[in-house]
Scaffold this motif. Structure first.
Motif, PDB file in Angstrom:
ATOM      1  N   THR A 152      12.398  36.941 -95.046  1.00  0.00           N
ATOM      2  CA  THR A 152      11.565  37.984 -95.039  1.00  0.00           C
ATOM      3  C   THR A 152      10.655  37.564 -93.587  1.00  0.00           C
ATOM      4  OG1 THR A 152      10.512  38.796 -96.238  1.00  0.00           O
ATOM      5  CG2 THR A 152       9.086  39.583 -95.183  1.00  0.00           C
ATOM      6  N   ASP A 153       9.920  36.711 -93.817  1.00  0.00           N
ATOM      7  CA  ASP A 153      10.260  35.892 -91.831  1.00  0.00           C
ATOM      8  C   ASP A 153      11.493  35.949 -90.934  1.00  0.00           C
ATOM      9  OD1 ASP A 153       7.689  35.000 -93.346  1.00  0.00           O
ATOM     10  OD2 ASP A 153       8.662  33.068 -93.896  1.00  0.00           O
ATOM     11  N   LEU A 154      12.089  35.915 -91.519  1.00  0.00           N
ATOM     12  CA  LEU A 154      13.101  35.756 -90.192  1.00  0.00           C
ATOM     13  C   LEU A 154      14.221  36.844 -90.498  1.00  0.00           C
ATOM     14  CD1 LEU A 154      15.698  33.004 -92.644  1.00  0.00           C
ATOM     15  CD2 LEU A 154      13.945  32.725 -90.069  1.00  0.00           C
ATOM     16  N   ASP A 155      13.569  38.367 -91.036  1.00  0.00           N
ATOM     17  CA  ASP A 155      13.875  39.610 -90.419  1.00  0.00           C
ATOM     18  C   ASP A 155      12.424  40.060 -89.460  1.00  0.00           C
ATOM     19  OD1 ASP A 155      15.580  39.291 -91.869  1.00  0.00           O
ATOM     20  OD2 ASP A 155      15.230  40.466 -94.061  1.00  0.00           O
ATOM     21  N   ARG A 156      11.684  39.302 -89.546  1.00  0.00           N
ATOM     22  CA  ARG A 156       9.886  40.174 -89.050  1.00  0.00           C
ATOM     23  C   ARG A 156      10.531  39.642 -87.450  1.00  0.00           C
ATOM     24  NH1 ARG A 156       6.869  37.396 -91.080  1.00  0.00           N
ATOM     25  NH2 ARG A 156       6.698  35.602 -89.587  1.00  0.00           N
ATOM     26  N   MET A 157      10.723  38.396 -87.388  1.00  0.00           N
ATOM     27  CA  MET A 157      11.075  38.089 -86.707  1.00  0.00           C
ATOM     28  C   MET A 157      12.349  38.488 -85.520  1.00  0.00           C
ATOM     29  SD  MET A 157      11.710  33.500 -86.873  1.00  0.00           S
ATOM     30  CE  MET A 157      10.838  32.795 -88.653  1.00  0.00           C
ATOM     31  N   ALA A 158      13.242  38.405 -85.520  1.00  0.00           N
ATOM     32  CA  ALA A 158      13.989  39.523 -85.727  1.00  0.00           C
ATOM     33  C   ALA A 158      14.328  40.964 -84.776  1.00  0.00           C
ATOM     34  CB  ALA A 158      15.454  39.918 -86.399  1.00  0.00           C
ATOM     35  N   ALA A 159      13.095  41.484 -85.790  1.00  0.00           N
ATOM     36  CA  ALA A 159      12.599  43.521 -85.594  1.00  0.00           C
ATOM     37  C   ALA A 159      12.202  43.052 -84.333  1.00  0.00           C
ATOM     38  CB  ALA A 159      12.507  43.384 -86.733  1.00  0.00           C
TER      39      ALA A 159
ATOM     40  N   LYS B 151      13.428  42.333 -81.521  1.00  0.00           N
ATOM     41  CA  LYS B 151      14.275  43.467 -80.607  1.00  0.00           C
ATOM     42  C   LYS B 151      13.593  44.699 -80.027  1.00  0.00           C
ATOM     43  CE  LYS B 151      18.245  46.391 -82.239  1.00  0.00           C
ATOM     44  NZ  LYS B 151      18.479  46.870 -83.446  1.00  0.00           N
ATOM     45  N   ALA B 152      11.636  44.973 -80.340  1.00  0.00           N
ATOM     46  CA  ALA B 152      11.127  45.664 -80.151  1.00  0.00           C
ATOM     47  C   ALA B 152      10.687  45.302 -79.120  1.00  0.00           C
ATOM     48  CB  ALA B 152      10.152  46.238 -81.590  1.00  0.00           C
ATOM     49  N   GLY B 153      10.240  43.593 -78.638  1.00  0.00           N
ATOM     50  CA  GLY B 153       9.816  43.659 -77.157  1.00  0.00           C
ATOM     51  C   GLY B 153       8.059  43.747 -77.442  1.00  0.00           C
ATOM     52  N   ALA B 154       8.331  42.844 -78.979  1.00  0.00           N
ATOM     53  CA  ALA B 154       6.549  43.035 -79.129  1.00  0.00           C
ATOM     54  C   ALA B 154       5.923  41.454 -78.712  1.00  0.00           C
ATOM     55  CB  ALA B 154       6.428  42.736 -80.284  1.00  0.00           C
ATOM     56  N   ALA B 155       4.598  41.709 -78.318  1.00  0.00           N
ATOM     57  CA  ALA B 155       3.945  40.327 -78.162  1.00  0.00           C
ATOM     58  C   ALA B 155       3.012  40.123 -79.209  1.00  0.00           C
ATOM     59  CB  ALA B 155       2.884  40.379 -76.687  1.00  0.00           C
ATOM     60  N   PRO B 156       3.449  38.503 -79.309  1.00  0.00           N
ATOM     61  CA  PRO B 156       3.601  37.926 -78.446  1.00  0.00           C
ATOM     62  C   PRO B 156       4.650  37.109 -78.914  1.00  0.00           C
ATOM     63  CG  PRO B 156       1.865  37.138 -81.177  1.00  0.00           C
ATOM     64  CD  PRO B 156       1.539  38.478 -80.806  1.00  0.00           C
ATOM     65  N   TYR B 157       5.560  37.893 -80.053  1.00  0.00           N
ATOM     66  CA  TYR B 157       6.807  37.418 -80.294  1.00  0.00           C
ATOM     67  C   TYR B 157       7.784  36.921 -79.597  1.00  0.00           C
ATOM     68  CZ  TYR B 157       5.450  39.113 -84.914  1.00  0.00           C
ATOM     69  OH  TYR B 157       4.410  39.649 -86.142  1.00  0.00           O
TER      70      TYR B 157
ATOM     71  N   THR C 133       3.978  33.934 -86.510  1.00  0.00           N
ATOM     72  CA  THR C 133       2.861  35.150 -86.314  1.00  0.00           C
ATOM     73  C   THR C 133       3.049  36.260 -87.232  1.00  0.00           C
ATOM     74  OG1 THR C 133       2.325  34.982 -83.673  1.00  0.00           O
ATOM     75  CG2 THR C 133       2.300  37.487 -84.578  1.00  0.00           C
ATOM     76  N   ARG C 134       2.132  37.279 -88.017  1.00  0.00           N
ATOM     77  CA  ARG C 134       2.289  38.536 -88.589  1.00  0.00           C
ATOM     78  C   ARG C 134       1.406  39.273 -88.249  1.00  0.00           C
ATOM     79  NH1 ARG C 134       4.008  35.694 -92.870  1.00  0.00           N
ATOM     80  NH2 ARG C 134       4.230  33.711 -92.368  1.00  0.00           N
ATOM     81  N   ASP C 135       1.342  40.298 -88.824  1.00  0.00           N
ATOM     82  CA  ASP C 135       0.097  41.454 -89.163  1.00  0.00           C
ATOM     83  C   ASP C 135       0.277  40.406 -90.472  1.00  0.00           C
ATOM     84  OD1 ASP C 135       1.272  42.554 -87.310  1.00  0.00           O
ATOM     85  OD2 ASP C 135       2.952  43.953 -88.456  1.00  0.00           O
TER      86      ASP C 135
END
Length: 482
Positions: A49-56, A59-65, A404-406
């Motif tokens: 789940t963590d790895l999928d979240r990072m990739a998504a 890819k979406a250009g989300a901060a602070p990722y 970083t997580r929601d």
């Protein structure tokens, strides 16, 4: 008021016998021990789940990722094609031909390439990580040196396991061979340290030494699906006799809700190392369904808050303590810490994002000082971003990207639970109610650091068990919790 804590010789010997027997079984078998029921994989510092979240998020250009990912891509270790430099014997410690920098640089290259693969999906990064890991498992035969060899085994063992966990399913990865290397050369050495402490009295080695061994034992146990080893690590975290167990590392809880970190009486650099290692231990356990973050009324959070406030220049209480040093049946001495050491508020380590996100996002708990220091450290980098010496490689880093997580919150405000896909919690035989600069960590703080020289021969080969006769913590002010 004087409060004296003494360790039960019988309980230490009992724990020692169990751990030694297990370690001996591993060595005799020459392969990782197996146990019924595999652990969740990937399931060390990062889950699927963590790895999928990072990739998504990237890819979406989300901060602070995106800022965290930019730090990863800028690091030279994260480039595909990194060439491994495996050694037959790795040495760490004065008086030896030190070459351990080759090891930690290669480990961080493997980890960073594997992480970059999971974010981008580009196979060249996974191939590079696998090539590095395979080269070492085909070559390495021993981790040696002064007492510092135990630091090498602990720190680089847990890091090796985390790098390999990210590519364990790669078709070219030599999984069985890597498990054997990890178990025999890292896990067994760290297990032995927690039992014998290099022939020293139990309090001779500061908190970070125990914690380095503890994270290695836990990571190796999970990576190799060795449930007995994981149980030993968790039990030591809760009730271990050395200074790395949670109530010895964080011995006093104050009325303001902060809890003293014992090694704050020594220096800032080693304290930050210890906080990062305990957080790593809690995170890996959490990802297998074991909640140590919340153990003993979230004692770790109270200790982390204390260190964060102190590291930013705030005033904190410190209860004077005296620890015994020396060798079993050998030289002896004492050392007293009376106040928290001075700090450099500019000093940073990539340890805070993991802790802040767990408590504030997973659990919805306030963590004011931890949140503040995490913001100051962001975006977190990794090995190679905090100086060239070993202290800059003690954590794998990149927490802004990886942790970083929601906010996760159940209906009614209930906080989230450990990984629901992980196996049931592992419990031990007993359960409790609920420097400066990176370069200062190049040298160990074992017997050699006291001026006595390393206790050569005071290891498992001598047959001398590290009895508990050493630890004497004298409490003169403050309130002990638990």
């Amino acid at each position: 008021m004087h409060l004296t804590r003494q360790i039960s010789r019988r309980s230490l010997l009992k724990a020692s016998g169990a751990a030694v027997g297990a370690a001996a079984g591993i060595a005799a078998a020459g392969r990782p021990a197996s146990a019924a029921g595999a652990f969740a994989h990937p399931g060390l510092l990062h889950t699927r789940t963590d790895l999928d979240r990072m990739a998504a998020k990237v890819k979406a250009g989300a901060a602070p990722y995106t800022a965290g990912f930019a730090r990863l891509t800028a690091n030279p270790h994260a480039r595909s094609g990194w060439q491994a430099r495996p050694q037959a014997v790795v040495y760490r410690g004065s008086g030896t031909p030190e070459n351990y920098a080759l090891l930690y640089n290669d480990i961080h290259a493997a980890y960073q390439n594997a992480l970059r693969y999971h974010v981008t999906g580009e196979s060249g990064y996974a191939d590079t990580a696998v090539a590095v890991l395979n080269a070492w498992s085909a070559t390495l035969t021993a981790v040696d040196g002064s007492a510092d060899r135990f630091l090498a085994a602990g720190l680089y063992g847990y890091q090796f396991a985390n790098a390999a966990e990210l590519v364990r399913d790669h078709g070219d990865f030599e999984l069985a061979r890597f498990q054997e290397m990890l178990t025999k050369l890292f896990g067994a050495v760290s297990d032995d340290f927690l039992v014998r402490h290099n022939g020293a009295v139990i309090s001779n080695y500061w908190t970070n030494w125990d914690l380095a061994a503890m994270v290695c034992v836990l990571a190796t146990g999970i990576f190799c699906d060795d449930r007995a080893q994981v149980t030993r690590a968790v039990e030591y975290f809760k009730h271990g006799a050395g200074l790395g167990s949670i109530k010895n590392a964080i011995p006093v809880v104050y009325d303001d809700g902060l809890a003293e970190w014992l090694e704050a009486g020594r220096d800032q650099g080693h304290t930050l190392l210890g906080v990062g290692l305990m957080g790593t231990f809690c995170e890996m356990a959490w990802n297998q369904g074991i909640d140590l973050y919340g153990y003993d009324d979230s004692r770790f959070l109270k200790g982390a808050q204390y260190v964060a406030k102190w590291s930013m220049g705030g005033n904190v209480s410190y209860t004077a303590n005296t620890r015994q040093k020396g060798a079993i049946r050998g030289w002896s001495g004492t050392e007293t810490a009376t106040a928290a050491a001075g700090v450099d508020p500019a000093m940073t380590r990539p340890v805070w994002a993991m802790i802040a996100n767990h408590y504030t996002k997973r659990r919805g708990m306030p963590a004011t000082y931890v949140t503040q220091i995490a913001a100051k450290a962001a975006p977190e980098g990794g090995g190679g971003d905090y100086g060239p010496n070993s202290g800059g490689y003690d954590q794998l880093g990149f927490g802004t990207l990886t942790f970083t997580r929601d906010r996760v919150e159940a209906a009614g405000g209930a906080t989230s639970s450990p990984n629901p896909t992980a196996p049931a919690s592992v419990s031990g035989p007993a359960s409790a109610s609920a420097p400066s600069s990176p370069s200062t960590m190049d040298k160990g703080d074992g017997l050699a650091a006291t001026g006595s020289g390393d206790v050569v021969g005071w290891t498992a080969a001598t047959g001398i068990t590290a009895l508990a006769g050493g630890l004497l913590l004298l409490r003169r002010r403050g309130r002990r919790a638990g």
